[in-house]
Design a protein around this motif. Structure first.
Motif, PDB file in Angstrom:
ATOM      1  N   ASN A   1       0.829  -1.367  -0.009  1.00 35.56           N
ATOM      2  CA  ASN A   1       0.049  -0.013   0.050  1.00 35.56           C
ATOM      3  C   ASN A   1       0.921   1.214   0.100  1.00 35.56           C
ATOM      4  O   ASN A   1       0.343   2.398  -0.088  1.00 35.56           O
ATOM      5  CB  ASN A   1      -1.035  -0.132   1.151  1.00 35.56           C
ATOM      6  N   HIS A   2       2.001   1.278   0.176  1.00 39.59           N
ATOM      7  CA  HIS A   2       3.161   2.270   0.242  1.00 39.59           C
ATOM      8  C   HIS A   2       3.328   2.777  -0.971  1.00 39.59           C
ATOM      9  O   HIS A   2       3.216   2.250  -2.050  1.00 39.59           O
ATOM     10  CB  HIS A   2       4.402   1.884   0.654  1.00 39.59           C
ATOM     11  N   THR A   3       3.289   4.051  -1.216  1.00 41.32           N
ATOM     12  CA  THR A   3       3.546   5.076  -2.499  1.00 41.32           C
ATOM     13  C   THR A   3       5.091   4.655  -2.794  1.00 41.32           C
ATOM     14  O   THR A   3       5.773   4.956  -2.054  1.00 41.32           O
ATOM     15  CB  THR A   3       3.335   6.495  -2.315  1.00 41.32           C
ATOM     16  N   PRO A   4       5.297   4.385  -4.129  1.00 41.27           N
ATOM     17  CA  PRO A   4       6.382   4.026  -4.835  1.00 41.27           C
ATOM     18  C   PRO A   4       7.509   5.170  -4.602  1.00 41.27           C
ATOM     19  O   PRO A   4       6.833   6.347  -4.645  1.00 41.27           O
ATOM     20  CB  PRO A   4       6.603   3.692  -6.206  1.00 41.27           C
ATOM     21  N   GLY A   5       8.538   5.042  -4.243  1.00 40.03           N
ATOM     22  CA  GLY A   5       9.528   6.020  -3.826  1.00 40.03           C
ATOM     23  C   GLY A   5       9.727   7.206  -5.092  1.00 40.03           C
ATOM     24  O   GLY A   5       9.793   8.317  -5.016  1.00 40.03           O
ATOM     25  N   ALA A   6       9.426   6.749  -6.278  1.00 37.40           N
ATOM     26  CA  ALA A   6       9.671   7.673  -7.411  1.00 37.40           C
ATOM     27  C   ALA A   6       8.447   8.641  -7.445  1.00 37.40           C
ATOM     28  O   ALA A   6       8.585   9.621  -8.198  1.00 37.40           O
ATOM     29  CB  ALA A   6       9.813   6.915  -8.793  1.00 37.40           C
ATOM     30  N   GLU A   7       7.274   8.191  -6.836  1.00 40.09           N
ATOM     31  CA  GLU A   7       6.227   9.177  -6.832  1.00 40.09           C
ATOM     32  C   GLU A   7       6.004   9.811  -5.503  1.00 40.09           C
ATOM     33  O   GLU A   7       4.812  10.861  -5.547  1.00 40.09           O
ATOM     34  CB  GLU A   7       5.149   8.201  -7.005  1.00 40.09           C
ATOM     35  N   ARG A   8       6.996   9.892  -4.830  1.00 38.28           N
ATOM     36  CA  ARG A   8       7.098  10.746  -3.710  1.00 38.28           C
ATOM     37  C   ARG A   8       7.757  12.178  -3.678  1.00 38.28           C
ATOM     38  O   ARG A   8       8.622  12.209  -4.762  1.00 38.28           O
ATOM     39  CB  ARG A   8       7.702   9.983  -2.521  1.00 38.28           C
ATOM     40  N   VAL A   9       7.140  13.013  -3.077  1.00 38.99           N
ATOM     41  CA  VAL A   9       7.955  14.360  -3.179  1.00 38.99           C
ATOM     42  C   VAL A   9       9.403  14.324  -2.367  1.00 38.99           C
ATOM     43  O   VAL A   9       9.445  13.771  -1.408  1.00 38.99           O
ATOM     44  CB  VAL A   9       7.210  15.414  -2.335  1.00 38.99           C
ATOM     45  N   HIS A  10      10.473  14.557  -3.187  1.00 36.09           N
ATOM     46  CA  HIS A  10      11.887  14.206  -2.734  1.00 36.09           C
ATOM     47  C   HIS A  10      12.382  15.468  -1.996  1.00 36.09           C
ATOM     48  O   HIS A  10      12.395  16.736  -2.804  1.00 36.09           O
ATOM     49  CB  HIS A  10      12.914  14.065  -3.766  1.00 36.09           C
ATOM     50  N   ILE A  11      12.467  15.644  -0.681  1.00 33.58           N
ATOM     51  CA  ILE A  11      12.985  16.768   0.070  1.00 33.58           C
ATOM     52  C   ILE A  11      14.407  16.779   0.373  1.00 33.58           C
ATOM     53  O   ILE A  11      14.660  15.902   1.198  1.00 33.58           O
ATOM     54  CB  ILE A  11      12.018  17.044   1.226  1.00 33.58           C
ATOM     55  N   GLY A  12      15.179  17.575  -0.137  1.00 31.53           N
ATOM     56  CA  GLY A  12      16.857  17.557   0.189  1.00 31.53           C
ATOM     57  C   GLY A  12      17.167  18.603   1.195  1.00 31.53           C
ATOM     58  O   GLY A  12      16.823  19.777   1.117  1.00 31.53           O
ATOM     59  N   PHE A  13      17.951  18.089   2.163  1.00 32.71           N
ATOM     60  CA  PHE A  13      18.473  19.266   3.253  1.00 32.71           C
ATOM     61  C   PHE A  13      19.819  19.304   2.885  1.00 32.71           C
ATOM     62  O   PHE A  13      20.856  18.375   2.963  1.00 32.71           O
ATOM     63  CB  PHE A  13      18.303  18.606   4.395  1.00 32.71           C
TER      64      PHE A  13
END
Length: 427
Positions: A4-16
């Motif tokens: 049920n998890h959203t695939p990583g490529a479809e997630r917002v990537h937040i870089g610090f």
């Protein structure tokens, strides 16, 4: 990972990002509410990018990335800085962590320049509010306002009109939690500036349509499940209130004959393009998962044009085959075995084939005559488009697996008939 998890490529990537000891890892831990990154007073504690897929309220499904200090030193430091720059290519929202007790550095200015150059929405978090001298934090605010960062973001189209300068800078303390919730809310605002309207295939279907998906089951397929592009395509079809009919390649012909009506399209794994083309009547549109993902993640017209370079390959030319994921290569692997074989058979030339996978993608492509990329299901849209732009800027043709295979099978025009503008360019 749960199904049920959203695939990583479809997630917002937040870089610090930031200098060593600015408190990046501490802020990351405070924002995520987890001990995601190791924290130490010793400079350079974060030696490699640390990534974590998670749900971050109020943003939603994200990948949080803690990066090494941009001012790292020595030979290993250079490698770490290179890794940090690579992370920029897949960052949807950047957070620059500034040490509120120190001076504005050239490294910070360089990061701001890179964010602007790559058109990444970003904000600045002035950290260590609990340690800074009175008045110093406000001075920091004015210094970064003088750089004109909000105005330049707006000009680059990464911010909405009507912004206020204060919205994209914030004073925080990772130690006390001061303004950490507000920081999360600002990140969420930036993540939502340009919501994506991309679809894999759903926009090509009407409610009640049928799409037949041809899915070979081979050694490279994960045991007990379908690969990600197939899963995502099925989901998108269902969201369009259409029906997904999934068959193996040897069942396509009888399935088409048994359907009560002509399906809207047939979508196939590129590896069996030739067989599926022969078994699909000419009045039924045919395409592949890889071609759909070329449109979904990148630029279908560009990679369709790139396939023409196959015709001009010469003896000894270098061809880069690049995959966005890392996986255990099996016998008859498409990237390392099948595509090189098909290229040599089609061109009649002895070619120099090189492979890259995962996050590795050469910045300098000048040595190659052609780049053939996978569909990019494990890359986010920003990184896929970055790779396409790299090739375009250097004048190197780039195509993808499905397009290249369709070209060599002589069925490229048919495989893009669902996209009239692309097909017109191939006339």
């Amino acid at each position: 990972m749960s199904l049920n998890h959203t695939p990583g490529a479809e997630r917002v990537h937040i870089g610090f990002f930031g200098r060593r000891n600015a408190g990046k890892s501490s802020v990351v831990n405070a924002v995520t509410g987890q001990e995601l990154a190791v924290v130490s007073e010793v400079k350079g504690t974060t030696t490699d990018p640390v990534q974590k897929a998670m749900e971050l309220l109020p943003v939603g499904p994200v990948v949080v990335i803690d990066t090494p200090g941009i001012d790292d030193e020595g030979e290993l430091g250079e490698l770490r800085i290179r890794k940090t720059r690579q992370i920029l290519n897949k960052t949807d929202v950047a957070v620059l962590i500034v040490d509120g007790t120190g001076e504005t550095s050239e490294a910070d200015r360089e990061l701001i320049r890179l964010f602007q150059e790559k058109k990444i929405p970003f904000l600045i978090a002035v950290n260590k509010a609990d340690e800074a001298e009175e008045g110093r934090l406000e001075e920091k605010f004015r210094e970064y306002a003088a750089i004109g960062l909000p105005r330049r973001q707006a000009e680059a189209g990464t911010l909405e009109k009507g912004f206020r300068e204060q919205e994209y800078q914030i004073i925080v303390s990772a130690k006390t939690g001061f303004h950490i919730q507000e920081l999360k809310e600002k990140i969420a605002d930036l993540a939502a500036v340009k919501p994506s309207q991309r679809r894999i295939v759903g926009d090509l279907l009407k409610p009640g349509d049928q799409a037949v998906l041809v899915v070979p089951i081979d050694k490279a397929a994960p045991k007990g499940r379908l690969i990600l592009p197939q899963q995502q395509t099925i989901r998108d079809i269902l969201e369009a209130d259409a029906a997904a009919i999934v068959v193996k390649e040897n069942a396509l012909k009888p399935t088409l004959e048994s359907l009560g009506k002509k399906p809207a399209m047939v979508i196939t794994d590129s590896q069996v393009f030739g067989q599926v083309n022969a078994d699909t009547p000419k009045d039924i549109p045919l395409t592949s998962f890889s071609i759909l993902f070329a449109r979904y993640k990148g630029d279908l017209q560009s990679v369709a044009r790139g396939a023409a370079a196959i015709e001009s390959l010469r003896e000894g030319d270098r061809v880069l085959i690049s995959e966005g994921c890392t996986h255990h290569r099996q016998c008859e692997d498409i990237g390392s075995v099948k595509l090189p074989r098909w290229l040599k058979e089609y061109t009649g030339k002895e070619l120099s084939i090189e492979l890259t996978s995962g996050g590795e993608f050469p910045e300098d492509l000048s040595a190659y005559r052609l780049v053939i990329h996978c569909g990019g299901c494990m890359l986010n849209e920003r990184e896929m488009k970055y790779r396409l732009q790299c090739a375009e800027d250097q004048g190197i043709p780039m195509t993808n697996y499905g397009i290249a295979i369709a070209h060599m099978q002589g069925i490229l025009k048919r495989s893009v008939e669902l996209f009239p503008q692309v097909r017109a360019e191939l006339q």
